[in-house]
Motif scaffolding. Sequence first.
Motif, PDB file in Angstrom:
ATOM      1  N   GLN A 188       0.852  -1.204   0.000  1.00 46.32           N
ATOM      2  CA  GLN A 188       0.000   0.000   0.000  1.00 46.32           C
ATOM      3  C   GLN A 188       0.880   1.242   0.000  1.00 46.32           C
ATOM      4  O   GLN A 188       1.751   1.396   0.881  1.00 46.32           O
ATOM      5  N   PRO A 189       0.644   2.179  -0.920  1.00 48.68           N
ATOM      6  CA  PRO A 189       1.480   3.389  -0.966  1.00 48.68           C
ATOM      7  C   PRO A 189       1.140   4.349   0.173  1.00 48.68           C
ATOM      8  O   PRO A 189       0.046   4.309   0.750  1.00 48.68           O
ATOM      9  N   LYS A 190       2.071   5.222   0.467  1.00 49.42           N
ATOM     10  CA  LYS A 190       1.829   6.212   1.523  1.00 49.42           C
ATOM     11  C   LYS A 190       0.794   7.256   1.063  1.00 49.42           C
ATOM     12  O   LYS A 190      -0.061   7.675   1.841  1.00 49.42           O
TER      13      LYS A 190
END
Length: 278
Positions: free
Chosen positions: A127-129
């Motif tokens: 999951q990206p920031k």
Amino acid sequence: MACTSAEAKIKEARLIEKLKKYEVPKLQGPTIELEELTGEERFYMKKMSQKRSNYVPVGRRGVFGGVILNMHMHWKKHETVKVICKPCKPGQVHEYAEEIARLSGGIPIQIIGNDTIVFYRGKNYVQPKIMSPIDTLSKKKALEKSKYEQSLESVRRFIAIAEKELELYYRHIALYGDPNLRNSHAMSIAPSKGFRRSEEIQVMQNEVNNSSGETEAGESEGMDSSEEINTEETEDIGSSNEIEATESEDIDSSEETEATETMILIKDGSCHENQVRF
């Protein structure tokens, strides 16, 4: 028609200028590792997506930051997510699939019908920031852009219809002539015809008046003749009365003469009797 199409073209140019403000430069999205899925894995993912009810809607705003954010939220617990595009034009679903794959990093594994796309997050998903990409519009700006796009589409449709009608009008003029010129010629001829018609009506009225005058004169002559006949009848009646009066006087005179004769006879008889007696 030409004037309205020209105004529509001016409006089209204004809308295009306004839409340029909402253009966002495309940045490089997350790198997608090409993962080769076997036929069994792809079949399994399709079946799992059909059983599950998680989906992300794409409405009139199109693809903006909120759509990508919701996809990452679904990918926390599910490997696949369905993206349902409504309203969606024919062929637009493929454009949405390419755009969403670029922004989210997911893998489109199936397109169902003309409005549904199934995305797989990948085997090594992280999951990206920042789950909402930078090169996307906000919810408010996406709505404003959709309104301008809708109005631009309606204006272009109107321009196409106007140009087609104008072409048909020019064809009609080439075949049958300009109807405006025919109407102006008819209007120029109409006053003379109306004047002639008024003269004819006046002549007819004069004839009617003359005929009515003749009938009145004939009626007056008839009345005079009837009066003369009445006077003659009265004179005849008077003369007949005079004749009756003279006849009655003759009868009276004849009666008087008869009476005198009888008196004379009576007197002569009496004298004769006296002589015999002596």
